[in-house]
Write a protein that holds these residues in place. Sequence first.
Motif, PDB file in Angstrom:
ATOM      1  N   GLY A 111       0.671  -1.399  -0.264  1.00 44.29           N
ATOM      2  CA  GLY A 111       0.017   0.228   0.138  1.00 44.29           C
ATOM      3  C   GLY A 111       0.763   1.439  -0.576  1.00 44.29           C
ATOM      4  N   TYR A 112       0.382   2.322  -0.202  1.00 41.45           N
ATOM      5  CA  TYR A 112       0.858   3.954   0.415  1.00 41.45           C
ATOM      6  C   TYR A 112       1.178   4.338   1.546  1.00 41.45           C
ATOM      7  CZ  TYR A 112       0.957   3.442  -4.796  1.00 41.45           C
ATOM      8  OH  TYR A 112       0.865   3.946  -6.389  1.00 41.45           O
ATOM      9  N   VAL A 113       2.216   5.191   1.962  1.00 46.48           N
ATOM     10  CA  VAL A 113       2.193   5.687   3.160  1.00 46.48           C
ATOM     11  C   VAL A 113       2.436   7.203   2.834  1.00 46.48           C
ATOM     12  CG1 VAL A 113       3.754   6.267   5.263  1.00 46.48           C
ATOM     13  CG2 VAL A 113       4.053   3.788   3.738  1.00 46.48           C
ATOM     14  N   HIS A 114       0.910   8.149   3.638  1.00 45.53           N
ATOM     15  CA  HIS A 114       0.699   8.790   3.957  1.00 45.53           C
ATOM     16  C   HIS A 114       1.194   9.730   4.845  1.00 45.53           C
ATOM     17  CE1 HIS A 114      -2.486   7.705   0.689  1.00 45.53           C
ATOM     18  NE2 HIS A 114      -2.246   7.201   1.352  1.00 45.53           N
ATOM     19  N   GLY A 115       1.320  11.472   4.461  1.00 44.23           N
ATOM     20  CA  GLY A 115       1.830  11.561   5.857  1.00 44.23           C
ATOM     21  C   GLY A 115       2.807  12.382   6.452  1.00 44.23           C
ATOM     22  N   THR A 116       3.444  11.867   5.898  1.00 42.09           N
ATOM     23  CA  THR A 116       4.887  12.166   6.565  1.00 42.09           C
ATOM     24  C   THR A 116       6.129  12.885   5.463  1.00 42.09           C
ATOM     25  OG1 THR A 116       6.352  10.066   5.310  1.00 42.09           O
ATOM     26  CG2 THR A 116       4.872   9.507   6.897  1.00 42.09           C
ATOM     27  N   PRO A 117       7.108  13.337   6.293  1.00 43.94           N
ATOM     28  CA  PRO A 117       7.420  14.428   5.481  1.00 43.94           C
ATOM     29  C   PRO A 117       8.570  14.190   4.572  1.00 43.94           C
ATOM     30  CG  PRO A 117       8.413  14.708   8.294  1.00 43.94           C
ATOM     31  CD  PRO A 117       7.373  13.428   7.819  1.00 43.94           C
ATOM     32  N   ASP A 118       8.954  12.958   4.990  1.00 41.22           N
ATOM     33  CA  ASP A 118       9.291  12.299   3.373  1.00 41.22           C
ATOM     34  C   ASP A 118       8.565  12.106   2.522  1.00 41.22           C
ATOM     35  OD1 ASP A 118      11.758  11.146   5.227  1.00 41.22           O
ATOM     36  OD2 ASP A 118      10.979   9.184   6.057  1.00 41.22           O
ATOM     37  N   CYS A 119       7.478  12.277   2.660  1.00 39.55           N
ATOM     38  CA  CYS A 119       6.442  12.679   1.260  1.00 39.55           C
ATOM     39  C   CYS A 119       7.345  13.099   0.438  1.00 39.55           C
ATOM     40  CB  CYS A 119       4.848  12.446   1.582  1.00 39.55           C
ATOM     41  SG  CYS A 119       4.483  10.647   2.059  1.00 39.55           S
ATOM     42  N   ALA A 120       7.701  14.608   0.869  1.00 42.46           N
ATOM     43  CA  ALA A 120       7.920  15.513   0.424  1.00 42.46           C
ATOM     44  C   ALA A 120       9.537  15.412   0.187  1.00 42.46           C
ATOM     45  CB  ALA A 120       8.314  17.198   1.164  1.00 42.46           C
ATOM     46  N   THR A 121      10.145  14.794  -0.003  1.00 39.58           N
ATOM     47  CA  THR A 121      11.348  14.352  -0.844  1.00 39.58           C
ATOM     48  C   THR A 121      10.681  13.278  -2.623  1.00 39.58           C
ATOM     49  OG1 THR A 121      12.465  14.372   1.241  1.00 39.58           O
ATOM     50  CG2 THR A 121      13.607  13.276  -0.969  1.00 39.58           C
ATOM     51  N   VAL A 122      10.092  13.992  -3.123  1.00 34.82           N
ATOM     52  CA  VAL A 122      10.014  13.245  -4.714  1.00 34.82           C
ATOM     53  C   VAL A 122      11.398  12.958  -5.434  1.00 34.82           C
ATOM     54  CG1 VAL A 122       7.941  14.857  -4.636  1.00 34.82           C
ATOM     55  CG2 VAL A 122       9.712  15.339  -5.966  1.00 34.82           C
ATOM     56  N   LEU A 123      10.557  12.067  -6.723  1.00 37.09           N
ATOM     57  CA  LEU A 123      11.772  11.008  -7.104  1.00 37.09           C
ATOM     58  C   LEU A 123      11.313  12.000  -8.588  1.00 37.09           C
ATOM     59  CD1 LEU A 123      13.631   9.095  -7.831  1.00 37.09           C
ATOM     60  CD2 LEU A 123      12.042   7.407  -8.112  1.00 37.09           C
ATOM     61  N   ALA A 124      12.590  12.750  -9.131  1.00 35.66           N
ATOM     62  CA  ALA A 124      12.165  13.599 -10.369  1.00 35.66           C
ATOM     63  C   ALA A 124      12.770  12.944 -11.784  1.00 35.66           C
ATOM     64  CB  ALA A 124      12.514  14.753 -10.344  1.00 35.66           C
ATOM     65  N   ARG A 125      12.026  12.916 -12.564  1.00 34.59           N
ATOM     66  CA  ARG A 125      13.288  12.462 -13.754  1.00 34.59           C
ATOM     67  C   ARG A 125      13.987  13.770 -15.318  1.00 34.59           C
ATOM     68  NH1 ARG A 125       9.098   7.579 -14.576  1.00 34.59           N
ATOM     69  NH2 ARG A 125      10.563   6.024 -13.667  1.00 34.59           N
ATOM     70  N   PRO A 126      14.841  13.905 -15.129  1.00 33.38           N
ATOM     71  CA  PRO A 126      15.452  15.072 -16.055  1.00 33.38           C
ATOM     72  C   PRO A 126      14.705  13.936 -17.315  1.00 33.38           C
ATOM     73  CG  PRO A 126      16.943  13.779 -14.573  1.00 33.38           C
ATOM     74  CD  PRO A 126      16.097  13.020 -14.481  1.00 33.38           C
ATOM     75  N   LEU A 127      14.651  15.473 -18.285  1.00 31.97           N
ATOM     76  CA  LEU A 127      14.246  15.355 -19.421  1.00 31.97           C
ATOM     77  C   LEU A 127      16.171  15.375 -20.598  1.00 31.97           C
ATOM     78  CD1 LEU A 127      11.022  17.496 -18.817  1.00 31.97           C
ATOM     79  CD2 LEU A 127      11.954  14.435 -19.077  1.00 31.97           C
ATOM     80  N   ALA A 128      15.627  14.922 -21.426  1.00 30.13           N
ATOM     81  CA  ALA A 128      16.233  14.631 -22.329  1.00 30.13           C
ATOM     82  C   ALA A 128      16.954  15.639 -23.341  1.00 30.13           C
ATOM     83  CB  ALA A 128      16.689  12.805 -22.869  1.00 30.13           C
ATOM     84  N   THR A 129      15.105  16.311 -23.663  1.00 31.54           N
ATOM     85  CA  THR A 129      15.466  17.464 -24.450  1.00 31.54           C
ATOM     86  C   THR A 129      15.869  18.886 -24.079  1.00 31.54           C
ATOM     87  OG1 THR A 129      13.359  18.188 -23.260  1.00 31.54           O
ATOM     88  CG2 THR A 129      13.304  16.823 -25.254  1.00 31.54           C
ATOM     89  N   HIS A 130      16.825  19.018 -23.001  1.00 33.23           N
ATOM     90  CA  HIS A 130      17.760  20.248 -23.267  1.00 33.23           C
ATOM     91  C   HIS A 130      18.738  19.810 -22.005  1.00 33.23           C
ATOM     92  CE1 HIS A 130      19.139  23.949 -21.189  1.00 33.23           C
ATOM     93  NE2 HIS A 130      17.987  24.863 -21.385  1.00 33.23           N
ATOM     94  N   GLU A 131      19.417  20.964 -22.595  1.00 36.63           N
ATOM     95  CA  GLU A 131      21.472  20.314 -22.225  1.00 36.63           C
ATOM     96  C   GLU A 131      21.360  20.240 -21.417  1.00 36.63           C
ATOM     97  OE1 GLU A 131      24.601  22.800 -24.467  1.00 36.63           O
ATOM     98  OE2 GLU A 131      22.499  24.072 -25.058  1.00 36.63           O
ATOM     99  N   ILE A 132      20.698  20.925 -20.072  1.00 39.71           N
ATOM    100  CA  ILE A 132      20.933  20.946 -18.635  1.00 39.71           C
ATOM    101  C   ILE A 132      21.063  19.997 -18.168  1.00 39.71           C
ATOM    102  CG2 ILE A 132      19.949  21.984 -16.296  1.00 39.71           C
ATOM    103  CD1 ILE A 132      19.820  24.719 -17.566  1.00 39.71           C
ATOM    104  N   THR A 133      20.331  19.205 -18.537  1.00 38.81           N
ATOM    105  CA  THR A 133      19.449  17.339 -17.956  1.00 38.81           C
ATOM    106  C   THR A 133      19.940  16.563 -18.795  1.00 38.81           C
ATOM    107  OG1 THR A 133      17.013  18.383 -18.287  1.00 38.81           O
ATOM    108  CG2 THR A 133      17.745  18.072 -16.651  1.00 38.81           C
TER     109      THR A 133
END
Lengths: 522, 248
Positions: free
Chosen positions: A322-344
Amino acid sequence: MEVKGTVVGRRTRVAIGANVAVMVLLAAGIVALANTFAQRSFLRRQFDWTEHARNTLSSKTESVVRGLEETVECSTFFRADDYLLGPIQQEVIQETEALLRLYERANPEKFKRKAYDLGPEGFEEAKAKALEVKLTETNVVVLRQGARQKEVRLDDLADIDRGDMGMFGGGGRGPRLLAFKAEAAITNALISVTQAAERKVLFVTGHGESSPTDTKEEGASRWADLLRKDGCRVEDLDLPEKRAIPEDASAVVLLGPRRAFSPEETRVLQAYLDRGGRLLLAVDPTPRPEELGEPTGLLESWGIKLGRGIACQPLLDILTGGYVHGTPDCATVLARPLATHEITRPLAQAEIDLRVPFSRSLERIGTPPLEVTTANLLETIPGSRAWEDLPEANEWNFQFDKERENESVLTLALAAEREAGEGTATAPAEGGPRKARLVVVGSALCGTNQAILRYGRDLYMNGVNWLLERTSLISIAPKPPEERRIDLRKEGTKSTLVWSCIVLLPALVVAAGTTVWFRRRR
Amino acid sequence: MIATAWTVARRELAAFFYSPIAYGIATIVLLLNGVFFYIYLSHPAVDGDLKQTIPFFYGGFLFYWFLALLVPPILTMRLFAEEKRSGTIEMLMTAPVTDAAVVLGKYAGVLAYYAALWLPSLLYFLLVRALGGEPDFGLVASCLLGTLLVGALFLSIGLFASACTSNQVLAAAAGLVLNLLLFFLPLLATLAIRPATKELLERFSIYEIVFSGFLTGLVDTAHVVYFVSLAGFFLFLTVRVVEARKWK
């Protein structure tokens, strides 16, 4: 009886001995001389006999290395004990060391290479050097000329498919080397260290921003150190007091403003961008957009809007599914860098997902102004949501609605570019009309001392390098990995090898020897 | 001189191929080479990777150096020492040939035999190719050249040791000690206090030259000059030692 002329006398023997000694010394001298001359670059020739010229540097690199006027110190700090990437990492390290030997050979007087042993034997020496160059991680190549230095990391050296562990029923796929691009990375670093002009990066202060001189957790001294090592001069700029951005500023950083900007300060920033200025703005979820005042208006002219709330993701509970909600860890999100820009792009190609703590989302307002080109840099994985009820007293009320939010994606960083107006700021790096550039990141926390090395380094350093037009000084095509393997699992391969190499060949020699022996006996 | 040296070389080579000991040595070397080639190739960490196997086989691993250091003194030990012990050296010295031609001829003969020991390793890679692998034959050629040059140096040292004594065992031991001394120069380098001395010793380390040069497929004229000039120097010393008999 001694016969004159046939038996040599003692004095003659001494004379002959002395003569021989002189001749031997002379011969030794000739050998030493021949080797000394052979080592000289004007006589020395190297021939690459490998099929695909693996030992030959590109002509661009050759000219850069041979053209070095001052000594460049190249230190490597490699360790091959990464268990996930073991053999691949080892291959990249070996290829890089071999490549650096070619750089050294191209100009042994000016390119000084040293591999530091991170094992127990060389640890003390490596530690001393690491402290001297302010090393923050292992598996890097450090190029240094005087006070300027540049680090080339493992991800810059090769594109690696990190594979798939196959934990949940999948078969799994081992890591593999996609391309070896170390030559481009090292040569570009060499150019940065030796040729590129020093760039001035200003950190705006006066509104509660993180300062490059502040060594506390909320300060930005670590990021400033990284920028200095990358050939930048870092200073702070008290905007409320100075009310102007110096002409020689190469880029301006606003890291986590907490108070509102006055209209005049916003006009200064706007005028700077209109002149082709470069700005990196990182804004935490707090304060709210309306509390920040005019910078929001500044962004709107670029078609960008700060989102409200904190980006949150539910955590998957491995035990219950299941899912865990309501903890501060939920505010560290997993993000994907996009290949469409030189930076990422380098991050996307290396398939590196970033963890971003305490970030706001960013939005594009309708259709962007015509002259602005905007690109998303970083997006959360699906199933994220900007939680607008900011936590009070560490109470996190975030609840994930699977039906509604399963596919929702948030943008956490954007880059934008547009033609400069009249009266451009400092000259562009390589000719052509200068464009104003803007990078907006939803988390200033990532740039502070407590998180830059763990979370924000790639994004922020690539971001500044893009602002400074230093993403790639020259381009050298990456080398595809060379597959030269024999499939030993194929039926009959092993037995053929054993019989031919271990049995047949020695047996032929024994047979030949026995035949010769018999013939000679007869 | 070339013609007489060639005659001596042919005589030496024929002596090798008529000697059961030479066949014994060749069998042992080929057997060990075959076993270790298969071990490298099928090692789980290598798993048939020819990019790793080729440098491993020609100097990247201890076994190669065991053969490279030990075999040359065994091959050269009898060349002069045996002739001295049996007295045939007097016949050779009174024959109408120069000392240099004798030394060069014997050296060429033993070098040809040494090459014949290593050339069959080429067959391993031809076999691998026939089985579907793709060895880089440029790299193989570079590694073989390195092997021949290392052998040329160690054989010249062995020949010098053989000319110095009439005892074959002593000649082999002296040759081996000299080879080891030259090979372990990097150990001296680690003890050298001055960085310049250390760098110089490291630059002329045989292992470093082979490892960073020939085993990567790079043929460097400085490396070739190093081996050829040192081998020439020891041959020069050998000629002087042989010549010295006339003055005693």
